[in-house]
Design an enzyme around this catalytic site. Structure first.
Site, PDB file in Angstrom:
ATOM      1  N   GLU A   1       7.218   0.972  -3.728  1.00  0.00           N
ATOM      2  CA  GLU A   1       6.528  -0.034  -2.928  1.00  0.00           C
ATOM      3  C   GLU A   1       5.109   0.470  -2.762  1.00  0.00           C
ATOM      4  OE1 GLU A   1       4.365  -1.466  -0.633  1.00  0.00           O
ATOM      5  OE2 GLU A   1       5.483  -0.496   0.995  1.00  0.00           O
TER       6      GLU A   1
ATOM      7  N   GLU B   1      -3.471  -0.342  -4.462  1.00  0.00           N
ATOM      8  CA  GLU B   1      -2.910   1.001  -4.306  1.00  0.00           C
ATOM      9  C   GLU B   1      -2.621   1.661  -5.643  1.00  0.00           C
ATOM     10  OE1 GLU B   1       0.279   1.379  -1.569  1.00  0.00           O
ATOM     11  OE2 GLU B   1      -0.805   0.427   0.067  1.00  0.00           O
TER      12      GLU B   1
END
Length: 734
Positions: free
Chosen positions: A191, A200
């Site tokens: 995740e 990210e």
């Protein structure tokens, strides 16, 4: 205090983008971005130590032996991340559990990248056991941020799973099969998603994992992510990026003169925002449309582009593209998670709405994103087609709407003179009331300082620099511009003629004001010390961290004249009791999450609830108007004053308040009102009345039921001049 620029979650992305020591941009209350900063070895991590009163920062190395607990290890940073918010997201937790149980049906090797508390790793290990697996199965959890890894080990022990999950304090691109991992992994669970999806480092992480760590054709959770968008018209969003068409120059100052329309602009990127809070102010100009699709189960490309044909559903002007993403977590297409705004929470072009959970539960770790259309927007007509070109690289997405004639932030003729600011800053510079207040107070201060004042602008305010130079042609001005630096100088050069001042009267030092030497003012004295105050890079921080102005005033005391004028004159710490059910719920104590005990993380993550009184959560910065359901339960009250005519010193304030509305009090919103003049007649507020400033929020350990006219509370605050921190405590009486 310690802050961190989003410490690593063990993956391969952004190695070359490690920033220089500087104030973190944006909201510090986010989950750390994978890959920044890099770990310096298996038993150490880098963190950025920031002094909010000086703006100085330095990288420090945190060794494993330097702490007794994860809270000490992170200097309280973990309490300012969004881990807690994410773990309180029951929709997310349930979706990952269902998908992992569908995907893992027997013994296998599972790799968890960016493992955090180990939640996905534990679900994977349990799924193997529940499916009849044995110790032939293996789970490898990769988490390079050492304090988080230490916290994960506590969670694993608390759930009796420390022998079932192998923890690696490394980035995933530092893992080697045959050295760290016995074999290539059969299943990837991860995740590593931000609100935009890619920020990210999702793409480089997956690329390295598929190249080096995974078997051919692995199983993955999630399985796929799809991004969507919608065209909208919104005056509020327009004001956040188009200063030229929203600037009221009745004060005589032109921050974006004709011919230099785009000289102040937003960075061409997507901005995370709770768009549900704007639902009443948005006109939808299209149905949602698909933009990109990313498959986790195969190696992604670093670059992609697509052209989308969009039919306008109404007449209007497109000011922005609002985007979000939908996760398909399992290969069968039965488990989904969406970050769509509430007005289209059940929309998806390929699945029936009953399969897609709604987004009624407010959470802060994932929001929608806004892409601003340059200038005043693109006009569209109902039922006519609009074409949008979308591009993506490793970490971001870019949109181009047909019919937008401006090159926007990349306008070549502006070159190095162009200055990029955050959207809220642009909106403030265009706000008529804000400019009128600041212009009036500055005019009075310049007159009071004398006919040829020597002025120091203590912060990054280009507005004040231009204003003082325009009001007094004989003034000498030093602008510190500690954040804007050379960029601010070039901007001033570009707009000087349009504003009728000479650059000869301005000197930019490009460093914090305390570095000012007597040589810089020709051995003279400063007649006027002025600031908004605003410091470039402080936008996402607590409102009282702009008390740096007071610290700088103190350090400049030897060069101030005896009758120097100081603006603002003082700051007032303001507060209001609030009902904040959504925000409090997102930061409440964790117990069991999908069957796994997480209570051991509550103290380190700054949770609200059953914690010792000495372990109260921190004050955190939020745009209060975006925090879901909110309600004021009493009048705004003052806690303490900061008198800038005096040297910086410790302050204490205590106030007894009465509640004027029934409700459940979850905490206090806290901010600073800047009083610009000694007569207390002109004040700039950073409270909830303005949507362009973040407020500090101090949540209670337990919500308190209050009754109008019956319940009272006592609130006290302490200001520590050595750290710049403000401590707030409260007690309730019926």
């Amino acid at each position: 205090m310690l802050l961190s620029i989003k410490p690593a979650i063990s993956h391969s992305a952004l190695r070359s983008l490690l920033p220089a020591p500087a104030v973190p941009r944006g909201n510090p209350v986010r989950k750390p971005v994978a890959g920044r900063p890099m770990s310096s070895g298996p038993n150490r991590a880098f963190q950025l130590r920031l002094d909010p009163l000086t703006g100085d920062s330095e990288w420090v190395v945190v060794e494993e032996g330097d702490w007794e607990s994860p809270l000490e290890a992170s200097g309280g940073f973990l309490a300012r991340t969004s881990y807690l918010d994410m773990l309180n997201d029951s929709r997310r937790n349930r979706a990952f559990r269902l998908a992992i149980e569908k995907t893992i049906t027997g013994p296998c090797h599972v790799l968890d990248i960016g493992a955090g508390t180990g939640f996905l790793s534990m679900m994977a290990a349990r799924a193997m056991v529940d499916s009849g697996g044995d110790r032939k199965g293996e789970v490898s959890a990769c988490e390079s941020y050492l304090p988080m890894g230490k916290l994960m080990r506590r969670v694993l022990r608390a759930n009796g799973m420390d022998r079932m999950v192998n923890v690696f304090h490394k980035r995933s691109d530092e893992l080697q099969v045959g050295v760290d991992l016995k074999l290539h992994a059969d299943v990837l669970v991860s995740e590593i998603l931000d609100s935009e999806l890619l920020g990210e480092g999702l793409i480089p992480t997956l690329q390295h994992a598929h190249d080096m760590l995974l078997v051919e054709n692995p199983k993955t959770v999630p399985y796929r992510a799809t991004t969507y968008g919608q065209l909208v018209e919104s005056t509020f969003l327009w004001k956040l990026h188009d200063l030229y068409n929203n600037e009221d120059a009745s004060d005589g100052i032109h921050l974006t003169p004709a011919g230099l329309e785009g000289i102040i602009c937003v960075k061409p990127q997507q901005y995370a925002m709770h768009c549900n809070a704007l639902s009443e102010e948005i006109q939808l100009l299209s149905e949602p449309f698909k933009i990109f699709e990313f498959d986790f189960w195969k190696r992604p490309d670093s670059y992609g582009e697509t052209e989308v044909k969009i039919k306008a559903t109404d007449n209007g002007k497109v000011h922005a593209v609002i985007s979000w993403w939908v996760l398909q977590l399992d290969s069968e297409g039965s488990v989904f998670y969406s970050t769509a705004p509430r007005w289209i929470s059940s929309f998806n072009t390929e699945i029936d709405s009953p399969h897609l959970p709604g987004s009624d539960d407010w959470c802060d770790h994932w929001r929608q994103c806004v892409w601003f259309i340059p200038d005043s927007g693109v006009p569209v007509s109902k039922d006519k087609d609009v074409f949008m070109k979308a591009l993506h690289n490793d970490t971001s997405m870019t949109y181009y709407l047909q019919g937008n004639s401006s090159t926007g932030p990349n306008d070549l003729h502006l070159g190095d003179y162009q200055m990029q600011l955050l959207p809220e800053r642009i909106a403030i510079y265009g706000d008529k009331d804000w400019r009128l207040s600041l212009s009036t107070a500055t005019r009075n201060a310049v007159q009071q300082a004398g006919p040829s004042p020597f002025c120091v602008v203590a912060d990054d305010s280009v507005f004040l620099t231009i204003l003082v130079a325009s009001l007094s042609k004989s003034s000498n001005i030093i602008s510190s511009f500690p954040g804007l630096r050379e960029k601010g100088t070039k901007y001033l050069q570009a707009v000087a003629d349009a504003n009728g001042f000479s650059m000869d009267q301005i000197k930019v030092i490009g460093k914090p004001t305390p570095c000012l030497l007597k040589d810089d003012i020709n051995q003279g004295k400063v007649d006027l010390l002025i600031g908004e105050p605003f410091y470039h890079g402080n936008e996402g921080m607590l409102p009282w961290q702009n008390l740096r102005f007071w610290k700088e005033r103190t350090m400049l005391d030897p060069v101030l004249s005896d009758d120097a004028v100081i603006m603002p004159y003082k700051g007032i710490l303001k507060a209001c009791a609030m009902s904040l059910p959504d925000l409090w719920r997102s930061r409440r104590c964790l117990t069991k999450i999908e069957g796994f005990d997480h209570s051991v993380v509550n103290e380190a993550l700054g949770a609200c609830g059953e914690l010792p009184s000495s372990k109260e959560g921190p004050c955190l910065p939020y745009y209060l108007w975006q925090c879901g359901d909110i309600k004021e339960l009493g009048e705004v009250f003052s806690l303490m004053d900061f008198d800038f005519s005096e040297l910086i010193h410790a302050c204490y304030g205590k106030t007894k308040i009465e509640f004027s509305r029934h409700g459940l009090c979850h905490g206090f919103a806290i901010w600073i009102d800047w009083v610009l003049d000694e007569e207390n007649s002109i004040t700039l507020s950073t409270g909830p009345v303005s949507r362009y400033w973040k407020q500090g929020v101090k949540l209670l350990s337990k919500p308190m039921a209050v009754c109008a006219g019956e319940t009272t509370a006592e609130v006290e605050a302490f200001f520590d001049p050595s750290t710049g921190d403000i401590t707030v405590n409260s007690s309730f009486m019926s």
